[in-house]
Design a protein around this motif. Structure first.
Motif, PDB file in Angstrom:
ATOM      1  N   PHE A  78       0.681  -1.260   0.061  1.00 15.85           N
ATOM      2  CA  PHE A  78       0.085  -0.028  -0.095  1.00 15.85           C
ATOM      3  C   PHE A  78       1.034   1.267   0.025  1.00 15.85           C
ATOM      4  O   PHE A  78       1.835   1.339   0.664  1.00 15.85           O
ATOM      5  CB  PHE A  78      -0.632  -0.013   1.402  1.00 15.85           C
ATOM      6  CG  PHE A  78      -1.997  -0.901   1.285  1.00 15.85           C
ATOM      7  CD1 PHE A  78      -3.249  -0.440   0.627  1.00 15.85           C
ATOM      8  CD2 PHE A  78      -1.808  -2.106   1.909  1.00 15.85           C
ATOM      9  CE1 PHE A  78      -4.226  -1.442   0.531  1.00 15.85           C
ATOM     10  CE2 PHE A  78      -3.018  -2.974   1.909  1.00 15.85           C
ATOM     11  CZ  PHE A  78      -4.087  -2.722   1.421  1.00 15.85           C
ATOM     12  N   LYS A 125      -1.720  -1.328  -4.124  1.00  9.00           N
ATOM     13  CA  LYS A 125      -2.870  -0.324  -3.875  1.00  9.00           C
ATOM     14  C   LYS A 125      -2.290   0.880  -3.729  1.00  9.00           C
ATOM     15  O   LYS A 125      -1.363   1.263  -2.645  1.00  9.00           O
ATOM     16  CB  LYS A 125      -3.760  -0.688  -2.920  1.00  9.00           C
ATOM     17  CG  LYS A 125      -4.279  -2.100  -3.051  1.00  9.00           C
ATOM     18  CD  LYS A 125      -5.349  -2.548  -4.467  1.00  9.00           C
ATOM     19  CE  LYS A 125      -5.740  -3.906  -4.277  1.00  9.00           C
ATOM     20  NZ  LYS A 125      -4.751  -4.915  -4.225  1.00  9.00           N
ATOM     21  N   ILE A 127      -3.374   4.794  -3.088  1.00  7.11           N
ATOM     22  CA  ILE A 127      -4.206   5.479  -2.597  1.00  7.11           C
ATOM     23  C   ILE A 127      -4.283   6.740  -2.271  1.00  7.11           C
ATOM     24  O   ILE A 127      -3.360   7.274  -1.578  1.00  7.11           O
ATOM     25  CB  ILE A 127      -5.050   4.732  -1.416  1.00  7.11           C
ATOM     26  CG1 ILE A 127      -5.333   3.364  -1.570  1.00  7.11           C
ATOM     27  CG2 ILE A 127      -6.528   5.618  -0.939  1.00  7.11           C
ATOM     28  CD1 ILE A 127      -5.838   2.623  -0.237  1.00  7.11           C
ATOM     29  N   ARG A 183      -1.334  -3.262 -10.526  1.00 10.62           N
ATOM     30  CA  ARG A 183      -1.551  -2.189  -9.489  1.00 10.62           C
ATOM     31  C   ARG A 183      -2.933  -1.397  -9.681  1.00 10.62           C
ATOM     32  O   ARG A 183      -3.146  -1.075 -10.896  1.00 10.62           O
ATOM     33  CB  ARG A 183      -0.213  -1.651  -9.681  1.00 10.62           C
ATOM     34  CG  ARG A 183       1.067  -2.117  -9.325  1.00 10.62           C
ATOM     35  CD  ARG A 183       2.153  -1.173  -9.391  1.00 10.62           C
ATOM     36  NE  ARG A 183       3.376  -2.108  -9.157  1.00 10.62           N
ATOM     37  CZ  ARG A 183       4.559  -1.825  -9.924  1.00 10.62           C
ATOM     38  NH1 ARG A 183       4.428  -0.895 -11.150  1.00 10.62           N
ATOM     39  NH2 ARG A 183       5.781  -2.692  -9.797  1.00 10.62           N
ATOM     40  N   HIS A 184      -3.463  -1.311  -8.536  1.00 13.34           N
ATOM     41  CA  HIS A 184      -4.425  -0.380  -8.625  1.00 13.34           C
ATOM     42  C   HIS A 184      -4.394   1.040  -8.147  1.00 13.34           C
ATOM     43  O   HIS A 184      -3.908   1.282  -6.925  1.00 13.34           O
ATOM     44  CB  HIS A 184      -5.820  -1.083  -8.065  1.00 13.34           C
ATOM     45  CG  HIS A 184      -7.031  -0.897  -8.643  1.00 13.34           C
ATOM     46  ND1 HIS A 184      -7.734  -1.244  -9.518  1.00 13.34           N
ATOM     47  CD2 HIS A 184      -8.030   0.260  -8.276  1.00 13.34           C
ATOM     48  CE1 HIS A 184      -8.896  -0.877  -9.789  1.00 13.34           C
ATOM     49  NE2 HIS A 184      -9.329   0.106  -9.042  1.00 13.34           N
ATOM     50  N   THR A 231     -11.617   0.433  -0.994  1.00 15.43           N
ATOM     51  CA  THR A 231     -10.600   0.429  -2.120  1.00 15.43           C
ATOM     52  C   THR A 231     -10.280  -0.988  -2.546  1.00 15.43           C
ATOM     53  O   THR A 231     -10.094  -1.786  -3.800  1.00 15.43           O
ATOM     54  CB  THR A 231      -9.095   0.770  -1.665  1.00 15.43           C
ATOM     55  OG1 THR A 231      -9.217   2.197  -1.267  1.00 15.43           O
ATOM     56  CG2 THR A 231      -7.917  -0.014  -2.353  1.00 15.43           C
ATOM     57  N   SER A 232     -10.320  -2.240  -1.411  1.00 11.49           N
ATOM     58  CA  SER A 232     -10.395  -3.606  -1.644  1.00 11.49           C
ATOM     59  C   SER A 232     -11.535  -4.018  -2.623  1.00 11.49           C
ATOM     60  O   SER A 232     -11.551  -4.829  -3.512  1.00 11.49           O
ATOM     61  CB  SER A 232     -10.544  -4.317  -0.363  1.00 11.49           C
ATOM     62  OG  SER A 232     -10.632  -5.713  -0.395  1.00 11.49           O
ATOM     63  N   THR A 235     -11.305  -2.565  -6.285  1.00 14.44           N
ATOM     64  CA  THR A 235     -10.271  -3.146  -6.990  1.00 14.44           C
ATOM     65  C   THR A 235     -10.780  -4.459  -7.633  1.00 14.44           C
ATOM     66  O   THR A 235     -10.427  -5.009  -8.683  1.00 14.44           O
ATOM     67  CB  THR A 235      -9.137  -3.696  -6.130  1.00 14.44           C
ATOM     68  OG1 THR A 235      -8.582  -2.149  -5.618  1.00 14.44           O
ATOM     69  CG2 THR A 235      -8.010  -4.239  -6.948  1.00 14.44           C
TER      70      THR A 235
END
Length: 285
Positions: A78, A125, A127, A183-184, A231-232, A235
């Motif tokens: 993260f 991730k 953010i 990757r997000h 986010t989880s 994604t």
């Protein structure tokens, strides 16, 4: 499962709450929080502090170089960036020639992403917590993206918000050209949160802002839960559509109707961003 997280802006407010939530849910993990000042209390043994002035491009580059050198074999799950300031001041340039608010809310975030990409796991991730709802290409002055000529509080806010929107799509598109990572990239809107961000307001505005907080705000802990769980969830849904970027709202839900920026628009924003950042790095040197 062991998680490695880096939270810039993680020394107070939403970032601190997100760092603590990751640390609690993953006791074997390492969470690094960074900001100007070390918190008075670091409540979990798996949280580390490393100082960073995230308004300075030079300090960010020094920080990322040191981080990469020290942890090259320890990939990050993260990268969370919540750094920001609430101010009524007009354009206030840093020593590097960038407005302080825009340096914190936009340019510094993008430099962190660029320099730390090699440190991110293939399914990491990223953010950005700012405002994933309000941005759009139509809210940019395309001839004055850094607002050297037309700076205002609303224009600065919309430029930072909109360009962050553009750049999560840019980073997602760049990785898809090679197809090597999943990757997000997330731009999140936290809503009204009971944090100390209003402390920098003039005294006559603090009482009204505190009243608004009491009426409408959620706690930093609740906001952190929404940001991380959203986010989880997003994604997983986005990947099923072949998309590696998401905008989420204050409950962690997908923001409907977000514009898909054109390649020309993405190139214009990214070219501008790297020009400003690299000029600041050369100036500082």
């Amino acid at each position: 499962m062991s998680i490695r997280a880096l939270v810039v802006g993680g020394t107070n407010g939403i970032g601190y709450a997100m760092a603590c939530r990751v640390a609690i849910e993953n006791p074997s993990s390492t969470v690094i929080i960074s900001g100007r000042n070390k918190p008075e209390r670091i409540p979990h043994p798996n949280i580390e502090f490393r100082a960073l002035d995230a308004s300075s491009m030079r300090q960010i580059k020094q920080y990322t170089d040191k981080f990469t050198s020290a942890h090259g074999d320890q990939k990050v799950d993260f990268l969370i960036m919540t750094q920001g300031i609430f101010t009524m001041a007009g354009r206030t340039e840093t020593a590097e020639g960038i407005d302080n608010k825009m340096a914190l809310h936009y340019y510094g975030k993008q430099l962190l992403i660029r320099e730390l990409l090699p440190m991110l796991k293939d399914d990491a991730k990223v953010i950005i917590v700012l405002d994933g709802k309000s941005g759009a290409p139509t809210k940019l002055d395309w001839k004055d993206l850094d607002l050297k000529r037309g700076y205002g509080l609303s224009s600065a806010a919309y430029h930072c918000i909109s360009m962050n929107d553009a750049m999560i799509q840019f980073h997602a598109a760049e990785q898809q050209k090679s197809g090597s990572t999943r990757r997000h990239f997330v731009h999140a809107f936290p809503g009204v949160v009971a944090s100390n961000i209003m402390a920098s307001l003039p005294w006559y505005l603090r009482a009204p802002s505190q009243a608004l907080m009491r009426l409408a705000a959620v706690s930093t802990d609740m906001c952190a839960e929404y940001m991380l769980s959203g986010t989880s969830e997003m994604t997983e849904k986005a990947e099923m559509e072949g998309r590696f970027w998401s905008n989420i709202d204050q409950k962690g839900r997908m923001v409907a109707g977000k514009a898909v920026w054109t390649e020309e628009q993405l190139k214009a924003v990214s070219d501008h961003t790297w020009a400003v950042v690299d000029r600041a790095l050369k100036f500082a040197a």
